[in-house]
Design an enzyme around this catalytic site. Structure first.
Site, PDB file in Angstrom:
ATOM      1  N   ARG A 155      37.913  50.551  44.598  1.00  0.00           N
ATOM      2  CA  ARG A 155      38.477  50.813  43.179  1.00  0.00           C
ATOM      3  C   ARG A 155      37.472  52.009  42.950  1.00  0.00           C
ATOM      4  O   ARG A 155      37.142  52.292  41.708  1.00  0.00           O
ATOM      5  CB  ARG A 155      38.276  49.627  42.344  1.00  0.00           C
ATOM      6  N   GLU A 173      36.995  47.581  35.019  1.00  0.00           N
ATOM      7  CA  GLU A 173      37.703  48.275  36.307  1.00  0.00           C
ATOM      8  C   GLU A 173      38.548  49.504  35.515  1.00  0.00           C
ATOM      9  O   GLU A 173      38.331  50.649  35.972  1.00  0.00           O
ATOM     10  CB  GLU A 173      38.730  47.508  36.852  1.00  0.00           C
ATOM     11  N   SER A 195      44.101  44.050  37.362  1.00  0.00           N
ATOM     12  CA  SER A 195      42.759  43.457  37.259  1.00  0.00           C
ATOM     13  C   SER A 195      41.997  44.268  36.152  1.00  0.00           C
ATOM     14  O   SER A 195      42.076  45.400  36.399  1.00  0.00           O
ATOM     15  CB  SER A 195      42.186  43.688  38.772  1.00  0.00           C
TER      16      SER A 195
HETATM   17  N1  EPU Z   1      41.597  32.790  41.524  1.00  0.00           N
HETATM   18  C1  EPU Z   1      41.165  31.996  40.683  1.00  0.00           C
HETATM   19  N2  EPU Z   1      41.750  31.845  39.346  1.00  0.00           N
HETATM   20  C2  EPU Z   1      42.749  32.715  39.118  1.00  0.00           C
HETATM   21  C3  EPU Z   1      43.185  33.541  39.867  1.00  0.00           C
HETATM   22  C4  EPU Z   1      42.558  33.433  41.403  1.00  0.00           C
HETATM   23  O1  EPU Z   1      40.286  31.216  40.970  1.00  0.00           O
HETATM   24  O2  EPU Z   1      43.284  32.546  37.838  1.00  0.00           O
HETATM   25  C5  EPU Z   1      40.939  32.886  42.768  1.00  0.00           C
HETATM   26  C6  EPU Z   1      41.627  32.097  44.027  1.00  0.00           C
HETATM   27  O3  EPU Z   1      40.562  31.474  44.759  1.00  0.00           O
HETATM   28  C7  EPU Z   1      42.150  33.438  44.833  1.00  0.00           C
HETATM   29  C8  EPU Z   1      41.146  34.436  44.508  1.00  0.00           C
HETATM   30  O4  EPU Z   1      40.657  34.258  43.149  1.00  0.00           O
HETATM   31  O5  EPU Z   1      42.125  33.156  46.244  1.00  0.00           O
HETATM   32  C9  EPU Z   1      41.640  35.973  44.866  1.00  0.00           C
HETATM   33  O6  EPU Z   1      42.787  36.143  43.972  1.00  0.00           O
HETATM   34  P1  EPU Z   1      43.891  37.284  44.077  1.00  0.00           P
HETATM   35  O7  EPU Z   1      44.307  36.927  45.763  1.00  0.00           O
HETATM   36  O8  EPU Z   1      44.958  37.074  43.550  1.00  0.00           O
HETATM   37  O9  EPU Z   1      43.084  38.380  44.488  1.00  0.00           O
HETATM   38  P2  EPU Z   1      42.051  39.128  43.323  1.00  0.00           P
HETATM   39  O10 EPU Z   1      40.845  39.379  43.939  1.00  0.00           O
HETATM   40  O11 EPU Z   1      41.967  38.503  41.970  1.00  0.00           O
HETATM   41  C10 EPU Z   1      42.510  41.469  43.948  1.00  0.00           C
HETATM   42  C11 EPU Z   1      42.834  42.826  43.350  1.00  0.00           C
HETATM   43  C12 EPU Z   1      44.294  43.059  42.859  1.00  0.00           C
HETATM   44  C13 EPU Z   1      45.282  42.750  44.242  1.00  0.00           C
HETATM   45  C14 EPU Z   1      44.864  41.514  44.846  1.00  0.00           C
HETATM   46  C15 EPU Z   1      45.878  41.336  46.206  1.00  0.00           C
HETATM   47  C16 EPU Z   1      40.831  43.676  42.528  1.00  0.00           C
HETATM   48  C17 EPU Z   1      39.919  43.805  41.382  1.00  0.00           C
HETATM   49  N3  EPU Z   1      42.067  42.997  42.381  1.00  0.00           N
HETATM   50  O12 EPU Z   1      42.988  40.675  43.257  1.00  0.00           O
HETATM   51  O13 EPU Z   1      44.594  44.332  42.435  1.00  0.00           O
HETATM   52  O14 EPU Z   1      46.614  42.913  43.878  1.00  0.00           O
HETATM   53  O15 EPU Z   1      43.509  41.433  44.955  1.00  0.00           O
HETATM   54  O16 EPU Z   1      45.059  42.048  47.071  1.00  0.00           O
HETATM   55  O17 EPU Z   1      40.335  43.995  43.714  1.00  0.00           O
HETATM   56  C18 EPU Z   1      44.490  45.692  40.382  1.00  0.00           C
HETATM   57  O18 EPU Z   1      43.593  46.369  41.025  1.00  0.00           O
HETATM   58  O19 EPU Z   1      45.025  45.878  39.100  1.00  0.00           O
HETATM   59  C19 EPU Z   1      44.967  44.473  41.000  1.00  0.00           C
HETATM   60  C20 EPU Z   1      46.152  43.624  40.627  1.00  0.00           C
END
Ligand code: EPU
Length: 344
Positions: free
Chosen positions: A165, A340, A239
């Site tokens: 990012r 972010e 995010s």
């Molecule tokens: N989780 C929780 N609570 C929640 C949501 C998620 O505990 O409310 C935990 C779960 O264990 C889950 C983990 O967090 O497995 C990761 O969640 P997710 O797969 O949704 O991915 P993320 O790390 O939260 C990142 C990117 C997203 C992107 C997704 C998929 C960043 C800051 N965000 O989110 O990007 O869509 O991975 O690749 O790296 C964005 O940048 O705006 C964005 C949406």
């Protein structure tokens, strides 16, 4: 020829739906528009702010710098190389429409990045990424205009200094350039990327272990729509915090505080923690400050509760909420979450 709009409302130009105005705004529809603007001795020295789709932006008041709203359009196949198709889009093109167009040209490679809000021009700034693919994996080069000198320049991937990012546009080149066109290198021999947990799960559930690019596109749209709020319905910037990267020692410390913490090992030996999990563990899901709230389905996304309350969130409320979340995550886990979106 460009036209300056005074006191231009920005609510429709930021996906959080914050009410604010630009004291002066200009629509930039071509390279000529920006070059003509910079040739104007009254406008050239003014501080400027480049606005794309406003999908990564928190407005905390009216915007005083001259807002350059990028509306440069056009999509084309530039050339066919040995291993890649090189495709180009104007910076003002909608990102998701561009992804859809590349698939319609039979040039897959961007399908994992479907449905990310915003414009093509903003995509390299934060090196957008989702479901196992980052923009830098498909990037070829971009053109920009230097807002000080009016010169046109081209940067390759190395010069963009991409990180998680992150890019040179968030550091040395902040507010100094206007990206006009971005080119992508899409592989002629396509390889599906479905290793991200959500995609892997769906592939097994559907018993479709070798999906086509168009299936991956549909799955990504399905997963995003189920998890993340649609900014057209409930304002948000995706995010709100980056996933923190910690050393193995720090990771061990956090596991000691809570063994359920979600983390992933990185190639360099460090660990990436799920910021959503940290925020969720601090009990923030569904809570908020004024008309700004934490999304009930995904703790990493702050939303505008204006649809529910009838009053749109202010940038101040959003930032107060963000700071309260940072404080509680720091107190409980010793981790400083980094915001972010751009805060203006
Ligand atoms: N989780 C929780 N609570 C929640 C949501 C998620 O505990 O409310 C935990 C779960 O264990 C889950 C983990 O967090 O497995 C990761 O969640 P997710 O797969 O949704 O991915 P993320 O790390 O939260 C990142 C990117 C997203 C992107 C997704 C998929 C960043 C800051 N965000 O989110 O990007 O869509 O991975 O690749 O790296 C964005 O940048 O705006 C964005 C949406």
């Amino acid at each position: 020829m460009f036209k300056i709009e005074a006191n231009a409302p920005l609510q429709a130009h930021n996906t959080f739906g914050i009410v604010a105005k630009a004291l002066q705004l200009v629509n930039i529809q071509s390279k000529d528009d920006i070059c003509n603007l910079l040739a104007n001795p009254e406008l050239q020295p003014l501080p400027k702010f480049v606005l794309g789709g406003g999908s990564n932006l928190v407005l905390t008041g009216d915007v005083k710098p001259l807002v350059l709203k990028v509306e440069i359009t056009g999509k084309r196949v530039v050339r066919e190389g040995v291993k890649h198709f090189i495709v180009e889009a104007g910076a003002g093109e909608n990102w998701h429409d561009f992804v859809t167009w590349t698939l319609a040209q039979n040039m897959p490679g961007l399908e994992n990045l479907a449905l990310i809000p915003g414009t093509v021009g903003a995509s390299p700034v934060q090196n957008i990424g989702a479901y196992g693919v980052e923009l830098q994996d498909r990037f070829d080069s971009l053109d920009y205009i230097d807002l000080t000198t009016g010169e046109s320049k081209t940067l390759d991937a190395a010069a963009c200094q991409f990180g998680y990012r992150d890019s040179v546009f968030k550091h040395a080149l902040t507010d100094k350039v206007l990206i006009t066109h971005v080119r992508f290198a899409l592989p002629k021999v396509w390889k599906r990327e479905i290793s991200y947990a959500d995609l892997d799960k769906l592939s097994k559930k559907k018993n479709e272990l070798q999906p086509t690019a168009s299936m991956v596109f549909d799955w990504v749209c399905q997963i995003r729509s189920a998890k993340l709020p649609d900014p057209k319905v409930d304002g948000n910037t995706g995010s709100f915090f980056k996933n923190p990267v910690v050393t193995p020692e720090q990771c061990k410390d956090i596991i000691g505080r809570d063994p359920n913490v979600a983390f992933y090992k990185l190639l360099d030996g460090n660990f990436k923690l799920a910021a959503a999990w940290l925020i969720d563990a601090c009990g923030w899901k569904g809570r908020g400050v004024g008309n700004a709230g934490v999304h009930p389905n995904h703790a990493l996304v702050l939303i505008n509760k204006g649809r529910e309350t009838g009053v749109p969130a202010t940038g101040g409320e959003v930032m107060t909420l963000a700071k309260a979340i940072q404080t509680s995550v720091y107190e409980r886990f010793g981790i400083r979450l980094e915001i972010e979106p751009v805060v203006l």
